[in-house]
Design a protein around this motif. Structure first.
Motif, short mmCIF file in Angstrom:
data_model
loop_
_atom_site.label_atom_id
_atom_site.label_comp_id
_atom_site.label_asym_id
_atom_site.label_seq_id
_atom_site.Cartn_x
_atom_site.Cartn_y
_atom_site.Cartn_z
N TYR A 12 52.16 51.00 36.25
CA TYR A 12 52.78 52.17 35.77
C TYR A 12 54.36 52.03 35.82
O TYR A 12 55.09 52.67 34.61
CB TYR A 12 52.40 53.04 36.85
CG TYR A 12 50.99 53.28 37.32
CD1 TYR A 12 50.43 54.02 36.41
CD2 TYR A 12 50.35 52.64 38.09
CE1 TYR A 12 48.71 54.29 36.58
CE2 TYR A 12 48.78 52.99 38.31
CZ TYR A 12 48.30 53.65 37.55
OH TYR A 12 46.77 53.81 37.71
N CYS A 45 53.80 53.11 43.55
CA CYS A 45 52.98 53.83 42.51
C CYS A 45 51.41 54.06 42.64
O CYS A 45 51.01 55.22 42.36
CB CYS A 45 52.83 52.71 41.14
SG CYS A 45 54.68 52.80 40.41
N LYS A 72 50.40 57.97 42.97
CA LYS A 72 49.38 58.45 41.97
C LYS A 72 47.93 59.13 42.90
O LYS A 72 47.44 60.09 42.13
CB LYS A 72 48.84 57.37 41.02
CG LYS A 72 47.56 57.70 40.33
CD LYS A 72 47.08 56.59 39.27
CE LYS A 72 45.64 56.95 38.64
NZ LYS A 72 44.88 56.73 39.65
N PRO A 82 46.21 59.96 35.69
CA PRO A 82 47.60 59.63 35.32
C PRO A 82 47.90 60.40 33.90
O PRO A 82 46.91 60.78 33.04
CB PRO A 82 47.31 58.14 34.70
CG PRO A 82 45.97 57.51 34.91
CD PRO A 82 45.28 58.69 35.51
#
Length: 95
Positions: free
Chosen positions: A28, A65, A69, A74
């Motif tokens: 990411y 990340c 998330k 995403p």
């Protein structure tokens, strides 16, 4: 890989494969992951939506990340899905 969570040895092998596939960077934010301990396995499509441990749905991410998330899709995937969704006109009726 199957739907069952792999054992720790298998997870370590998968993590090594994913690190090589991604160039040892977080999927990411692209932060370099200097060792396997810095990398966490993440389901690109959340496990709550697609219950699989297939390598095609796994990425390595830094802990931050992965935590940020959480179990959400995403944004790039959301945009892709919306781009290919049928157009809606009027009061929510499909065109």
């Amino acid at each position: 890989m199957s739907r069952r969570r792999p054992g720790s040895v298998r997870r370590n092998d998968v993590k090594g494969f994913l690190l090589r596939r991604q160039g040892s960077r977080c999927f990411y934010c692209r932060t370099p992951l200097l060792n396997r301990a810095d990398a966490t396995l993440d389901h690109y499509i959340p496990y709550t939506l697609w219950r699989t441990w297939w390598a095609a749905n796994l990425v390595v991410a830094c802990a931050r990340c992965n935590r940020d998330k959480a179990d959400r899709l995403p944004w790039p995937l959301v945009w892709l899905l919306l781009a290919h969704a049928p157009a809606v006109t009027g009061r929510g009726a499909a065109a």
